[in-house]
Design a protein around this motif. Structure first.
Motif, PDB file in Angstrom:
ATOM      1  N   GLN A 103       8.748  -4.424   3.290  1.00  0.00           N
ATOM      2  CA  GLN A 103       8.320  -3.023   3.187  1.00  0.00           C
ATOM      3  C   GLN A 103       6.916  -2.931   2.572  1.00  0.00           C
ATOM      4  O   GLN A 103       6.556  -3.717   1.685  1.00  0.00           O
ATOM      5  N   ILE A 104       6.104  -1.994   3.068  1.00  0.00           N
ATOM      6  CA  ILE A 104       4.779  -1.762   2.499  1.00  0.00           C
ATOM      7  C   ILE A 104       4.633  -0.275   2.212  1.00  0.00           C
ATOM      8  O   ILE A 104       4.935   0.559   3.061  1.00  0.00           O
ATOM      9  N   ILE A 105       4.189   0.051   1.008  1.00  0.00           N
ATOM     10  CA  ILE A 105       4.026   1.454   0.625  1.00  0.00           C
ATOM     11  C   ILE A 105       2.583   1.670   0.189  1.00  0.00           C
ATOM     12  O   ILE A 105       2.110   1.029  -0.751  1.00  0.00           O
ATOM     13  N   SER A 106       1.906   2.562   0.876  1.00  0.00           N
ATOM     14  CA  SER A 106       0.518   2.867   0.494  1.00  0.00           C
ATOM     15  C   SER A 106       0.503   3.821  -0.689  1.00  0.00           C
ATOM     16  O   SER A 106       1.319   4.745  -0.755  1.00  0.00           O
ATOM     17  N   LEU A 107      -0.406   3.589  -1.611  1.00  0.00           N
ATOM     18  CA  LEU A 107      -0.474   4.438  -2.794  1.00  0.00           C
ATOM     19  C   LEU A 107      -1.792   5.188  -2.829  1.00  0.00           C
ATOM     20  O   LEU A 107      -2.827   4.663  -2.412  1.00  0.00           O
ATOM     21  N   ASN A 108      -1.757   6.417  -3.349  1.00  0.00           N
ATOM     22  CA  ASN A 108      -2.983   7.130  -3.684  1.00  0.00           C
ATOM     23  C   ASN A 108      -3.092   7.177  -5.190  1.00  0.00           C
ATOM     24  O   ASN A 108      -2.256   7.770  -5.852  1.00  0.00           O
ATOM     25  N   TYR A 124      -1.039  -1.627 -17.841  1.00  0.00           N
ATOM     26  CA  TYR A 124      -2.378  -1.050 -18.024  1.00  0.00           C
ATOM     27  C   TYR A 124      -3.363  -1.984 -17.343  1.00  0.00           C
ATOM     28  O   TYR A 124      -3.428  -3.166 -17.715  1.00  0.00           O
ATOM     29  N   LEU A 125      -4.100  -1.476 -16.343  1.00  0.00           N
ATOM     30  CA  LEU A 125      -5.017  -2.341 -15.609  1.00  0.00           C
ATOM     31  C   LEU A 125      -6.413  -1.714 -15.594  1.00  0.00           C
ATOM     32  O   LEU A 125      -6.591  -0.514 -15.846  1.00  0.00           O
ATOM     33  N   ASP A 126      -7.378  -2.545 -15.261  1.00  0.00           N
ATOM     34  CA  ASP A 126      -8.751  -2.061 -15.135  1.00  0.00           C
ATOM     35  C   ASP A 126      -8.868  -1.307 -13.809  1.00  0.00           C
ATOM     36  O   ASP A 126      -8.751  -1.901 -12.737  1.00  0.00           O
ATOM     37  N   ALA A 127      -9.115   0.005 -13.892  1.00  0.00           N
ATOM     38  CA  ALA A 127      -9.054   0.857 -12.693  1.00  0.00           C
ATOM     39  C   ALA A 127     -10.080   0.441 -11.647  1.00  0.00           C
ATOM     40  O   ALA A 127      -9.818   0.500 -10.440  1.00  0.00           O
ATOM     41  N   GLU A 128     -11.208  -0.037 -12.088  1.00  0.00           N
ATOM     42  CA  GLU A 128     -12.252  -0.385 -11.116  1.00  0.00           C
ATOM     43  C   GLU A 128     -11.884  -1.645 -10.350  1.00  0.00           C
ATOM     44  O   GLU A 128     -12.166  -1.767  -9.157  1.00  0.00           O
ATOM     45  N   ILE A 129     -11.246  -2.563 -11.018  1.00  0.00           N
ATOM     46  CA  ILE A 129     -10.842  -3.785 -10.331  1.00  0.00           C
ATOM     47  C   ILE A 129      -9.689  -3.495  -9.375  1.00  0.00           C
ATOM     48  O   ILE A 129      -9.626  -4.036  -8.277  1.00  0.00           O
ATOM     49  N   VAL A 130      -8.808  -2.598  -9.779  1.00  0.00           N
ATOM     50  CA  VAL A 130      -7.687  -2.235  -8.897  1.00  0.00           C
ATOM     51  C   VAL A 130      -8.221  -1.589  -7.623  1.00  0.00           C
ATOM     52  O   VAL A 130      -7.766  -1.903  -6.523  1.00  0.00           O
ATOM     53  N   GLY A 131      -9.198  -0.725  -7.766  1.00  0.00           N
ATOM     54  CA  GLY A 131      -9.778  -0.097  -6.593  1.00  0.00           C
ATOM     55  C   GLY A 131      -8.943   1.063  -6.091  1.00  0.00           C
ATOM     56  O   GLY A 131      -8.009   1.526  -6.748  1.00  0.00           O
ATOM     57  N   LYS A 132      -9.288   1.521  -4.903  1.00  0.00           N
ATOM     58  CA  LYS A 132      -8.638   2.722  -4.364  1.00  0.00           C
ATOM     59  C   LYS A 132      -7.599   2.392  -3.304  1.00  0.00           C
ATOM     60  O   LYS A 132      -6.641   3.113  -3.099  1.00  0.00           O
ATOM     61  N   LYS A 133      -7.835   1.309  -2.579  1.00  0.00           N
ATOM     62  CA  LYS A 133      -6.955   0.990  -1.450  1.00  0.00           C
ATOM     63  C   LYS A 133      -5.864   0.041  -1.914  1.00  0.00           C
ATOM     64  O   LYS A 133      -6.037  -1.177  -1.906  1.00  0.00           O
ATOM     65  N   VAL A 134      -4.784   0.657  -2.343  1.00  0.00           N
ATOM     66  CA  VAL A 134      -3.759  -0.137  -3.016  1.00  0.00           C
ATOM     67  C   VAL A 134      -2.412   0.065  -2.331  1.00  0.00           C
ATOM     68  O   VAL A 134      -2.097   1.174  -1.899  1.00  0.00           O
ATOM     69  N   VAL A 135      -1.635  -1.003  -2.221  1.00  0.00           N
ATOM     70  CA  VAL A 135      -0.269  -0.887  -1.662  1.00  0.00           C
ATOM     71  C   VAL A 135       0.731  -1.577  -2.601  1.00  0.00           C
ATOM     72  O   VAL A 135       0.370  -2.423  -3.412  1.00  0.00           O
ATOM     73  N   LEU A 136       1.996  -1.176  -2.429  1.00  0.00           N
ATOM     74  CA  LEU A 136       3.113  -1.965  -2.958  1.00  0.00           C
ATOM     75  C   LEU A 136       3.721  -2.686  -1.770  1.00  0.00           C
ATOM     76  O   LEU A 136       3.965  -2.081  -0.728  1.00  0.00           O
ATOM     77  N   ILE A 164      10.957  -7.834  -4.949  1.00  0.00           N
ATOM     78  CA  ILE A 164      10.118  -7.482  -6.093  1.00  0.00           C
ATOM     79  C   ILE A 164       8.843  -6.802  -5.568  1.00  0.00           C
ATOM     80  O   ILE A 164       8.138  -7.358  -4.719  1.00  0.00           O
ATOM     81  N   PRO A 165       8.506  -5.611  -6.056  1.00  0.00           N
ATOM     82  CA  PRO A 165       7.268  -4.975  -5.600  1.00  0.00           C
ATOM     83  C   PRO A 165       6.038  -5.689  -6.185  1.00  0.00           C
ATOM     84  O   PRO A 165       6.017  -6.021  -7.367  1.00  0.00           O
ATOM     85  N   LEU A 166       5.067  -5.952  -5.320  1.00  0.00           N
ATOM     86  CA  LEU A 166       3.792  -6.516  -5.764  1.00  0.00           C
ATOM     87  C   LEU A 166       2.738  -5.432  -5.587  1.00  0.00           C
ATOM     88  O   LEU A 166       2.654  -4.817  -4.518  1.00  0.00           O
ATOM     89  N   LEU A 167       1.928  -5.191  -6.639  1.00  0.00           N
ATOM     90  CA  LEU A 167       0.834  -4.223  -6.515  1.00  0.00           C
ATOM     91  C   LEU A 167      -0.370  -4.993  -5.971  1.00  0.00           C
ATOM     92  O   LEU A 167      -0.830  -5.955  -6.598  1.00  0.00           O
ATOM     93  N   GLY A 176      -4.262  -4.857  -4.296  1.00  0.00           N
ATOM     94  CA  GLY A 176      -5.471  -4.092  -4.014  1.00  0.00           C
ATOM     95  C   GLY A 176      -6.513  -5.034  -3.422  1.00  0.00           C
ATOM     96  O   GLY A 176      -6.732  -6.125  -3.973  1.00  0.00           O
ATOM     97  N   ASP A 177      -7.059  -4.653  -2.309  1.00  0.00           N
ATOM     98  CA  ASP A 177      -8.111  -5.474  -1.715  1.00  0.00           C
ATOM     99  C   ASP A 177      -7.601  -6.905  -1.494  1.00  0.00           C
ATOM    100  O   ASP A 177      -8.322  -7.876  -1.775  1.00  0.00           O
ATOM    101  N   ASN A 178      -6.336  -6.986  -1.006  1.00  0.00           N
ATOM    102  CA  ASN A 178      -5.718  -8.289  -0.725  1.00  0.00           C
ATOM    103  C   ASN A 178      -5.521  -9.184  -1.937  1.00  0.00           C
ATOM    104  O   ASN A 178      -5.210 -10.356  -1.790  1.00  0.00           O
ATOM    105  N   ARG A 179      -5.713  -8.622  -3.124  1.00  0.00           N
ATOM    106  CA  ARG A 179      -5.419  -9.411  -4.327  1.00  0.00           C
ATOM    107  C   ARG A 179      -4.153  -8.864  -5.002  1.00  0.00           C
ATOM    108  O   ARG A 179      -4.024  -7.646  -5.159  1.00  0.00           O
ATOM    109  N   ILE A 180      -3.274  -9.758  -5.373  1.00  0.00           N
ATOM    110  CA  ILE A 180      -2.073  -9.317  -6.096  1.00  0.00           C
ATOM    111  C   ILE A 180      -2.487  -9.025  -7.526  1.00  0.00           C
ATOM    112  O   ILE A 180      -2.997  -9.900  -8.232  1.00  0.00           O
TER     113      ILE A 180
END
Lengths: 497, 497
Positions: free
Chosen positions: B366-371, B409-421, B459-462, B464-468
């Motif tokens: 399963q893939i879930i897109s996040l905003n 708690y993560l660094d928002a800039e490194i996480v980026g905008k295009k994120v999935v579970l 297990i859900p993996l967060l 972003g930008d193809n990085r877990i």
């Protein structure tokens, strides 16, 4: 090995929550390997855990100079490790002789009583002793061979209430409360591990006193039986300790069940007597019948002795089969008596007065005059005697055979008018119905009928013209029975209100 | 002696209600003293009680002509005493080899299965077998040496359900119901008494088959261990039978407690899976934790094998210490898995799909897109992921250390905008926080974390930008952590609704 022992003991203490921060602990130290290893371990963690330790050393006075040397050794350890020490000397052999106990049993009782006193004196809530895994195996086996049931198959417990040990009442000051806990931190450590620990840590223990005075029985277990059992199952030591572990958990559930059953069926409880609700008790499963009886005996007699299996089985059988007045002997001068509604456990010497047993029982020596026919209340009971005249024709044959326990049909003319209820008197005789007209002493009859001793002076006898006509509740007299020649029948019935 | 045996057997049968009027009984008869004595006793009371007897004789084919002679002997007895007989022949040795069992165990299984079949065939509700008091003592001792707990210390029961014996499923026709009862009328009679009985009654039994093929183990017990134990306690035989008697009654209470606990904590029960209420189970006393787990395994796997003590203890420890997802191995391919509210026992192969475990678990693939920031529900679960931006200044240092399991708690800039579970994919790697920046395969990480096999694909993996960036529930990525240079902190929280 030393490190391993420390680890294992620490883990064991955690698992069973044997030690808490800032515990005040009395440590029983004989000077042998077990107690020395235990003390060493506790001293090692003393500052980390903030433990407050006191050594208790008992000089058994059993081996003259050796006992003195043991004491000197333990005093020296105490001073080097800076642990306060209390020492008492007792002539164990003399006491064993006086109490007619084995040396081992007398020593055990004195030792625990001394530890208890010491804990009270220094305000310690815990007592630590050095029993090891091999002691545990031997204990389980001894109990298995003796047949102690589950309580014994648990072996020694890691944490227990010292008040639960059977000690001699003379040795104990019961005014001190609460009783301290007994902890056994080395219960998972083998004798070999302990000896290695002592060697590694240069402890140079004394020969353990307890290895010398143990009975031949325990020594045979150790050197003969256990090695043989290991040829049947090389893991027998582990298996037995595991069994003890399983049984201990099972036993604690059974104790909770007993607690519940006890609360449900116990109607009255005093230091002299315990009363169960008879119907409730009879409905209990066998195991709880057993354990409630055992507990009743233990409550009434704070006894050192076990209650035998046979005693309990016999008592259960009698009560299950019995009727009102059924009575069974329990150990230590206790009797079990059933009436209609209750099951009583009390001293066999305790007099049964009217009102204690549910029945139309008289006070000893009481005489009640009757006016027949009519109704008469039995004083101090909720019973009354009703009598009426009926015609022999209105008496179906079978009714005579199905007569109730507290009911009789007699020939009214033979009974006569001047009738009393009274209790037995010396020399009393009557002609029991069915004994072919032979006369018998009332005392003999009561013994044959298994009427409890305490009840015999309270059974009402119907007496007319100095002749006993009815041992009420048991047997009419042959002479007063209804015959074909009977003109008037007297129907007597005791009724509870 | 003969009269005494008859009396004792009759009394024993009454006490345990082994025989009823008009019972239809299959009697296992080898031709040896025990079974011949048993048959003789039953034949003697046949007309009084209106018993309907059938002999069942198993030819073990083990000793060639001897087995034939045994069969002939039993057939002769049957004809002389006018009892119908059923005979089967089985190659016990061959079957033992095939099933990799001891000869004794294979013979036991075949014998009981044959008795069961015979009872079904003739419509008998009872099967009588000739075990005696000495067999009982040996059985108790064997169980004691093996460490079977209370169930085994009960020894053999006078009256039991044959379905309770562990038989080979191949041998049994489970369609026949109800299962017959197994009765052992001679369980209080010693071997010596039985032999004397046979002599008095001129029964001339055959050498008992079961005395020959018994294992060396049982023979050693009989000829070596028990005589030695008698030197410790001359009444050891009686003591052990009494222990069995006491334990049997105690055990039946524990079974009632288990029954009650089972009903209270079991939330779901199917042939594939058993679910307990986790809090309820954790609140059970240790003995019931053990017995509920054992029963669960026995229910799911109608197994011949015992469940080892260690298995059960290990499982209890893991669950008691564990958190959601804690998992312990049980025998026979079963797993124990805890989530927030439930404890599940099921095959380790059974796939854990979302909804079975209480957590924000995804379906496989399963893939879930996040905003981000925002709130997103996790489909098919009652969980949602909340994310919000906070300033690094509003983030007290300790908060980062006390972060909950489903929180990061993560660094928002490194996480980026295009994120999935999403769930894991082949080749996935990340840089686990605390691993000094080294990267690790997700699979390896999951193994190290002891994440149950069945859970790993959920297990859900967060990502972003193809990085877990976060293995949710377990570990954030080193690269995404909050540093002194972080401008915006993303606070992510999974919440159950």
């Amino acid at each position: 090995m030393s490190f391993q022992v420390t680890e294992k003991v620490t883990e064991f203490c955690q698992k069973h929550t044997l030690l808490d921060q800032r515990d005040k602990i009395v440590v029983g130290v004989s000077g042998g390997p077990d107690s020395l290893c235990l003390l060493h371990h506790l001293v090692r963690f003393r500052s980390d855990l903030g433990l407050d330790l006191t050594i208790a050393h008992l000089n058994h006075q059993l081996r003259g100079s050796d006992a003195q040397a043991d004491e000197a050794f333990v005093r020296d350890v105490a001073s080097r490790w800076q642990v306060p020490i209390r020492v008492e000397a007792h002539d164990v052999a003399a006491l064993a002789a006086k109490r007619k106990q084995s040396l081992e049993e007398a020593a055990r009782q004195i030792r625990y009583a001394f530890l208890w006193r010491t804990a009270s004196a220094v305000g310690a809530r815990k007592i630590a002793v050095g029993h090891n895994a091999d002691d545990q195996v031997e204990t389980i086996l001894m109990h298995f061979l003796r047949g102690t049931g589950l309580a014994g198959l648990r072996g020694m417990l890691p944490l227990t209430d010292i008040a639960g040990l059977r000690l001699h009442p003379d040795d104990i000051d019961h005014s001190v409360s609460p009783a301290p806990k007994l902890v056994r931190p080395l219960l998972d450590i083998s004798r070999a591990e302990i000896e290695a620990y002592c060697q590694t840590n240069d402890l140079a223990p004394r020969q353990d006193y307890s290895n010398q005075d143990v009975t031949i029985f325990r020594n045979r277990l150790r050197h003969e039986l256990i090695p043989l059992l290991e040829t049947y199952n090389p893991n027998i030591r582990q298996v037995l300790r595991r069994t003890a572990n399983v049984v201990a958990a099972d036993y604690s559930i059974l104790q909770a069940d007993l607690e519940q059953a006890w609360r449900r069926v116990t109607k009255a409880e005093s230091p002299e007597k315990i009363e169960f609700d008879l119907a409730g008790w009879l409905a209990l499963p066998l195991a709880l019948k057993r354990s409630t009886l055992r507990r009743a005996v233990q409550t009434l007699r704070r006894s050192l002795r076990d209650i035998s299996f046979e005693h309990v089985e016999q008592a259960i059988m009698i009560i299950e089969k019995g009727q009102t007045g059924a009575q069974a002997t329990l150990p230590q001068g206790l009797m079990l008596t059933a009436d209609y509604h209750r099951l009583m456990i009390a001293s066999e010497n305790s007099v049964l007065v009217p009102g204690q047993l549910d029945g139309p029982y008289l006070a000893r020596g009481q005489i009640i005059s009757l006016n027949l026919p009519g109704v008469k209340a039995i004083p101090q009971t909720n019973w009354r005697l009703k009598s009426q005249l009926i015609s022999p024709d209105s008496l179906p044959r079978q009714q005579l055979e199905q007569v109730g326990r507290w009911e009789a049909y007699l020939d009214a003319e033979i009974v006569g008018k001047k009738v009393v209820l009274r209790t037995r008197q010396p020399g009393d005789r009557f002609h029991p119905l069915g004994l072919e007209g032979h006369s018998q002493k009332i005392n003999e009859f009561m013994i044959n009928e298994k009427i409890p001793v305490g009840l015999r002076d309270h059974i009402p006898l119907l007496v007319g013209d100095n002749r006993i006509l009815w041992v009420c509740g048991y047997r009419p007299d042959e002479r007063a029975r209804v015959r074909s020649t009977t003109n008037h029948v007297l129907h007597l019935t005791f009724e509870a209100q």
